[in-house]
Design a protein around this motif. Structure first.
Motif, PDB file in Angstrom:
ATOM      1  N   UNK A 154       0.850  -1.174   0.000  1.00 28.36           N
ATOM      2  CA  UNK A 154       0.000   0.000   0.000  1.00 28.36           C
ATOM      3  C   UNK A 154       0.895   1.236   0.000  1.00 28.36           C
ATOM      4  N   UNK A 155       0.475   2.282  -0.696  1.00 30.60           N
ATOM      5  CA  UNK A 155       1.239   3.525  -0.728  1.00 30.60           C
ATOM      6  C   UNK A 155       0.470   4.595   0.035  1.00 30.60           C
ATOM      7  N   UNK A 156       1.132   5.197   1.033  1.00 32.38           N
ATOM      8  CA  UNK A 156       0.516   6.228   1.867  1.00 32.38           C
ATOM      9  C   UNK A 156       1.418   7.457   1.850  1.00 32.38           C
ATOM     10  N   UNK A 157       0.913   8.544   1.343  1.00 33.15           N
ATOM     11  CA  UNK A 157       1.673   9.797   1.257  1.00 33.15           C
ATOM     12  C   UNK A 157       3.038   9.597   0.596  1.00 33.15           C
ATOM     13  N   UNK A 158       3.054   8.836  -0.471  1.00 38.78           N
ATOM     14  CA  UNK A 158       4.273   8.653  -1.233  1.00 38.78           C
ATOM     15  C   UNK A 158       5.229   7.604  -0.707  1.00 38.78           C
ATOM     16  N   UNK A 159       4.882   6.929   0.380  1.00 35.99           N
ATOM     17  CA  UNK A 159       5.713   5.855   0.932  1.00 35.99           C
ATOM     18  C   UNK A 159       5.019   4.521   0.682  1.00 35.99           C
ATOM     19  N   UNK A 160       5.746   3.580   0.084  1.00 35.37           N
ATOM     20  CA  UNK A 160       5.186   2.258  -0.177  1.00 35.37           C
ATOM     21  C   UNK A 160       5.507   1.313   0.979  1.00 35.37           C
ATOM     22  N   UNK A 161       4.452   0.717   1.520  1.00 37.64           N
ATOM     23  CA  UNK A 161       4.585  -0.193   2.659  1.00 37.64           C
ATOM     24  C   UNK A 161       4.183  -1.608   2.247  1.00 37.64           C
ATOM     25  N   UNK A 162       4.871  -2.596   2.796  1.00 38.71           N
ATOM     26  CA  UNK A 162       4.420  -3.980   2.689  1.00 38.71           C
ATOM     27  C   UNK A 162       3.451  -4.249   3.819  1.00 38.71           C
ATOM     28  N   UNK A 163       2.309  -4.844   3.498  1.00 36.70           N
ATOM     29  CA  UNK A 163       1.250  -5.080   4.476  1.00 36.70           C
ATOM     30  C   UNK A 163       1.329  -6.520   4.982  1.00 36.70           C
ATOM     31  N   UNK A 164       1.202  -6.678   6.318  1.00 35.25           N
ATOM     32  CA  UNK A 164       1.121  -7.990   6.955  1.00 35.25           C
ATOM     33  C   UNK A 164      -0.186  -8.023   7.735  1.00 35.25           C
ATOM     34  N   UNK A 165      -1.148  -8.778   7.231  1.00 29.93           N
ATOM     35  CA  UNK A 165      -2.482  -8.798   7.839  1.00 29.93           C
ATOM     36  C   UNK A 165      -2.759 -10.193   8.389  1.00 29.93           C
ATOM     37  N   UNK A 166      -2.738 -10.318   9.715  1.00 31.59           N
ATOM     38  CA  UNK A 166      -2.974 -11.611  10.368  1.00 31.59           C
ATOM     39  C   UNK A 166      -4.372 -11.714  10.984  1.00 31.59           C
ATOM     40  N   UNK A 167      -5.231 -10.774  10.672  1.00 31.04           N
ATOM     41  CA  UNK A 167      -6.531 -10.745  11.342  1.00 31.04           C
ATOM     42  C   UNK A 167      -7.431 -11.913  10.974  1.00 31.04           C
ATOM     43  N   UNK A 168      -7.291 -12.420   9.764  1.00 32.21           N
ATOM     44  CA  UNK A 168      -8.141 -13.530   9.326  1.00 32.21           C
ATOM     45  C   UNK A 168      -7.370 -14.838   9.233  1.00 32.21           C
ATOM     46  N   UNK A 169      -6.277 -14.912   9.977  1.00 32.01           N
ATOM     47  CA  UNK A 169      -5.514 -16.157  10.024  1.00 32.01           C
ATOM     48  C   UNK A 169      -4.689 -16.423   8.781  1.00 32.01           C
ATOM     49  N   UNK A 170      -4.289 -15.364   8.061  1.00 28.41           N
ATOM     50  CA  UNK A 170      -3.465 -15.578   6.878  1.00 28.41           C
ATOM     51  C   UNK A 170      -2.127 -16.218   7.232  1.00 28.41           C
ATOM     52  N   UNK A 171      -1.612 -15.877   8.436  1.00 28.73           N
ATOM     53  CA  UNK A 171      -0.338 -16.448   8.861  1.00 28.73           C
ATOM     54  C   UNK A 171      -0.596 -17.673   9.718  1.00 28.73           C
ATOM     55  N   UNK A 172       0.252 -18.674   9.575  1.00 28.49           N
ATOM     56  CA  UNK A 172       0.046 -19.926  10.301  1.00 28.49           C
ATOM     57  C   UNK A 172       0.642 -19.897  11.694  1.00 28.49           C
ATOM     58  N   UNK A 173       1.457 -18.884  12.007  1.00 26.74           N
ATOM     59  CA  UNK A 173       2.107 -18.834  13.309  1.00 26.74           C
ATOM     60  C   UNK A 173       1.285 -18.013  14.293  1.00 26.74           C
ATOM     61  N   UNK A 174       1.696 -18.088  15.567  1.00 24.95           N
ATOM     62  CA  UNK A 174       1.052 -17.295  16.599  1.00 24.95           C
ATOM     63  C   UNK A 174       1.685 -15.913  16.590  1.00 24.95           C
ATOM     64  N   UNK A 175       0.936 -14.911  16.161  1.00 23.67           N
ATOM     65  CA  UNK A 175       1.505 -13.591  15.962  1.00 23.67           C
ATOM     66  C   UNK A 175       1.280 -12.640  17.129  1.00 23.67           C
ATOM     67  N   UNK A 176       0.754 -13.143  18.242  1.00 23.65           N
ATOM     68  CA  UNK A 176       0.606 -12.317  19.430  1.00 23.65           C
ATOM     69  C   UNK A 176      -0.193 -11.062  19.151  1.00 23.65           C
TER      70      UNK A 176
END
Length: 224
Positions: A154-176
């Protein structure tokens, strides 16, 4: 029978006066029942007294509506950190209803990674952390994000960020408490924004640090 003597008690169910043994047994049973009732009454009175004492304590003890979390002046901490680092230290200007419970610069020896950290509390009391790693690597970033998997950009005010979204269980690890995170690199800084807040709150923080992120990138160009 003497005029002073009370006639023997007639037991209705027996149709005759009760014997001395029956009289003694009846009195003993009456005494037992009285003691039992007295014990229950005392227990009830004690319970009521305890409840009354608790109510009095609740009413007279002062209570505060303010948060018990420490309120840290991260702007002052950022100014101190800037004195010992060449990188542009992230110091976001946020609305007044945002607070901070932690802000610190860690300085460690190689090969460990030194970093600058701010812990933020959103208006609805959710957590967002900002971590700026200096000369960091991919392993450090993965550790900080608890091995979260990249989801999108996602790009916010000219800065491109990589998004990590674990809210729906996309990641298999325990993300605290890393339910959502943004990551970018600027100059020699790896910048992470992570926590439990709403996406709009992450955007607020990303917008607030955008100028400083860009300044870090420009600083690298100037040193090259």
């Amino acid at each position: 029978m003497s005029p002073q003597q009370k006639p023997p008690r007639v037991v209705a169910e027996l149709g005759r006066p009760e014997t001395p043994e029956e009289t003694a047994a009846r009195k003993a049973e009456d005494s037992r029942k009285y003691r039992s009732r007295k014990t229950v009454s005392n227990l009830v009175y004690s319970l009521l007294a305890t409840l009354g004492l608790v109510l009095v304590i609740v009413l007279i003890v002062p209570r505060s509506d303010t948060s018990l979390l420490p309120d840290v002046d991260y702007h002052a901490a950022a100014a101190d950190a800037q004195e010992v680092r060449d990188e542009v230290i992230l110091d976001p200007e946020l609305p007044d209803d945002w607070t901070s419970n932690d802000a610190k610069l860690s300085i460690v020896d190689d090969p460990a990674i030194s970093d600058w950290y701010i812990g933020l509390i959103t208006p609805d009391e959710q957590f967002i952390g900002i971590r700026q790693g200096f000369d960091a690597n991919a392993t450090w970033q993965s550790q900080q994000l608890d091995d979260s998997l990249a989801d999108s950009t996602i790009t916010i005010d000219g800065v491109t960020w990589t998004v990590y979204d674990n809210r729906d269980g996309q990641s298999s690890s325990d993300n605290g408490n890393i339910e959502y995170a943004l990551a970018t690199e600027a100059g020699t800084s790896t910048i992470l924004i992570f926590g439990t807040a709403e996406t709009s709150d992450f955007r607020t923080v990303a917008e607030a640090v955008a100028g400083q992120v860009k300044a870090n990138a420009e600083q690298m160009k100037g040193n090259s």
